[in-house]
Design a protein around this motif. Structure first.
Motif, short mmCIF file in Angstrom:
data_model
loop_
_atom_site.label_atom_id
_atom_site.label_comp_id
_atom_site.label_asym_id
_atom_site.label_seq_id
_atom_site.Cartn_x
_atom_site.Cartn_y
_atom_site.Cartn_z
N VAL A 34 0.79 -1.24 0.00
CA VAL A 34 0.00 0.00 0.00
C VAL A 34 0.82 1.29 0.00
O VAL A 34 0.26 2.36 -0.21
CB VAL A 34 -1.01 0.03 1.18
N VAL A 99 -6.12 5.52 0.30
CA VAL A 99 -6.96 5.21 1.45
C VAL A 99 -6.58 3.84 2.00
O VAL A 99 -6.13 2.97 1.26
CB VAL A 99 -8.47 5.27 1.05
N LEU A 101 -7.81 1.08 5.47
CA LEU A 101 -8.60 0.86 6.68
C LEU A 101 -7.96 -0.22 7.53
O LEU A 101 -7.26 -1.11 7.00
CB LEU A 101 -10.02 0.40 6.31
N ALA A 105 -12.38 -2.97 9.79
CA ALA A 105 -13.32 -2.02 9.18
C ALA A 105 -13.55 -2.27 7.70
O ALA A 105 -14.37 -1.61 7.07
CB ALA A 105 -12.78 -0.60 9.39
N GLY A 109 -18.31 -1.06 3.22
CA GLY A 109 -18.70 0.16 2.51
C GLY A 109 -17.96 1.42 2.94
O GLY A 109 -18.13 2.48 2.35
N GLY A 111 -14.67 2.06 2.88
CA GLY A 111 -13.59 2.44 1.97
C GLY A 111 -14.14 3.20 0.77
O GLY A 111 -13.62 4.25 0.38
N GLU A 134 -3.92 5.16 -7.90
CA GLU A 134 -3.07 4.09 -8.42
C GLU A 134 -3.07 2.93 -7.43
O GLU A 134 -3.03 3.14 -6.22
CB GLU A 134 -1.61 4.57 -8.60
N ASN A 139 -4.53 -5.85 -6.20
CA ASN A 139 -5.36 -5.31 -5.11
C ASN A 139 -6.82 -5.20 -5.57
O ASN A 139 -7.32 -4.13 -5.90
CB ASN A 139 -4.82 -3.95 -4.65
N GLU A 140 -7.49 -6.35 -5.58
CA GLU A 140 -8.87 -6.41 -6.08
C GLU A 140 -9.81 -5.48 -5.30
O GLU A 140 -10.60 -4.76 -5.91
CB GLU A 140 -9.34 -7.88 -5.99
N ARG A 144 -11.82 -2.50 -7.27
CA ARG A 144 -13.29 -2.46 -7.32
C ARG A 144 -13.81 -1.18 -6.69
O ARG A 144 -14.81 -0.60 -7.15
CB ARG A 144 -13.88 -3.69 -6.63
C1 COA Z 1 -9.18 -1.10 -0.40
C2 COA Z 1 -10.08 -0.70 0.75
C3 COA Z 1 -9.84 0.77 1.11
C4 COA Z 1 -11.55 -0.87 0.29
O1 COA Z 1 -12.40 -0.48 1.32
P1 COA Z 1 -13.51 -1.49 1.89
O2 COA Z 1 -14.27 -0.77 2.93
O3 COA Z 1 -12.88 -2.77 2.26
O4 COA Z 1 -14.41 -1.74 0.58
P2 COA Z 1 -15.99 -1.50 0.47
O5 COA Z 1 -16.70 -2.36 1.46
O6 COA Z 1 -16.25 -0.02 0.50
O7 COA Z 1 -16.28 -2.08 -0.98
C5 COA Z 1 -15.89 -1.36 -2.14
C6 COA Z 1 -15.74 -2.33 -3.31
O8 COA Z 1 -14.65 -3.24 -3.05
C7 COA Z 1 -15.11 -4.58 -3.11
N1 COA Z 1 -14.40 -5.36 -2.09
C8 COA Z 1 -14.29 -5.10 -0.77
N2 COA Z 1 -13.55 -6.04 -0.17
C9 COA Z 1 -13.21 -6.93 -1.14
C10 COA Z 1 -12.44 -8.13 -1.15
N3 COA Z 1 -11.88 -8.60 -0.03
N4 COA Z 1 -12.27 -8.76 -2.33
C11 COA Z 1 -12.82 -8.29 -3.48
N5 COA Z 1 -13.55 -7.14 -3.53
C12 COA Z 1 -13.75 -6.48 -2.37
C13 COA Z 1 -16.60 -4.50 -2.79
O9 COA Z 1 -17.31 -5.63 -3.27
C14 COA Z 1 -16.96 -3.20 -3.52
O10 COA Z 1 -17.04 -3.43 -4.90
P3 COA Z 1 -18.45 -3.55 -5.68
O11 COA Z 1 -19.13 -2.22 -5.46
O12 COA Z 1 -18.05 -3.79 -7.08
O13 COA Z 1 -19.19 -4.68 -5.02
C15 COA Z 1 -9.84 -1.59 2.02
O14 COA Z 1 -10.15 -2.93 1.71
C16 COA Z 1 -8.44 -1.51 2.59
O15 COA Z 1 -8.16 -0.65 3.41
N6 COA Z 1 -7.52 -2.40 2.13
C17 COA Z 1 -6.15 -2.42 2.64
C18 COA Z 1 -5.39 -1.15 2.28
C19 COA Z 1 -5.29 -0.95 0.79
O16 COA Z 1 -5.13 -1.88 0.01
N7 COA Z 1 -5.37 0.33 0.39
C20 COA Z 1 -5.25 0.73 -1.01
C21 COA Z 1 -3.80 0.88 -1.39
S1 COA Z 1 -3.61 1.41 -3.08
#
Ligand code: COA
Length: 186
Positions: A34, A99, A101, A105, A109, A111, A134, A139-140, A144
């Protein structure tokens, strides 16, 4: 504070630093996924010292803007993650967002809402023209989230990223002010 449907963005408080450190400071593999810069071992005290030094600085309109993500309905304002507007270019009127989390968390929804709020900050508060995002191709969840927030995939930088011995493609997304305005109107 910027309040969305489930998330809110507020100022970073000193006590949030230990939450950030718990996620980013202790796990080199997660950090590599990240962050752009390499992981180095550090302590919360170092982050606190930087935070304290930052309080005394004159605000710089080009400096990254750091937010803490919390639930929109949590009066205690517990820190659930971070959001950043970075790479602010006041001539081109562009910037990037990031971003992250805490694990508990994710997937609720927050994120997506935090990304939407960062875009609102960029376009409405800072009057920018374009926001870039970016992420690694692997990082699926972030990919998404970008699409769900209305970003367009604009390109792939082949093997541009490096994480723990692996070269990874980096995917570029962009959101123009006009895209964002059209989504608000619709
Ligand atoms: C990336 C991140 C910010 C997304 O936030 P989140 O609260 O988990 O995601 P949300 O619940 O808001 O869902 C947003 C979308 O992501 C998808 N999603 C969430 N978790 C997922 C998972 N584990 N695998 C696949 N898709 C996922 C959801 O289905 C949704 O997509 P859709 O609208 O097409 O259904 C969060 O997972 C995170 O902090 N990840 C670790 C840090 C990171 O990777 N940051 C980005 C660095 S570039």
């Amino acid at each position: 504070m910027l309040v969305g449907s489930v998330a809110a963005l507020r100022e970073v408080r000193r006590e949030d630093l230990s939450v950030f450190h718990g996620v980013l400071g202790t796990d080199p593999a997660f950090h590599a996924k990240v962050m752009l810069e390499p992981w180095v071992p550090t302590t919360v005290a170092v982050a606190q010292a930087r935070y304290d030094a930052g309080l005394a600085k004159e605000p710089d309109p080009r400096a990254p803007v750091q937010f803490t993500v919390q639930s929109a309905t949590d009066n205690a304002g517990r820190c659930l993650g971070w959001g950043t507007l970075w790479g602010i270019d006041l001539h081109q009127r562009i910037a990037h967002i990031g971003v992250g989390l805490i694990p508990a968390a994710r997937g609720r929804g927050l994120g997506l809402d935090a990304v939407r709020l960062l875009c609102r900050y960029a376009f409405e508060v800072r009057d920018l023209h374009r926001v870039g995002l970016e992420t690694f191709a692997t990082n699926e969840p972030m990919r998404r989230t970008a699409l769900a927030a209305g970003f367009t995939q604009e390109g792939v930088l082949r093997e541009s990223g490096y994480a723990m011995g692996e070269r990874i493609d980096e995917v570029l997304y962009g959101l123009l002010r006009s895209d964002w305005k059209a989504a608000q109107a619709g």
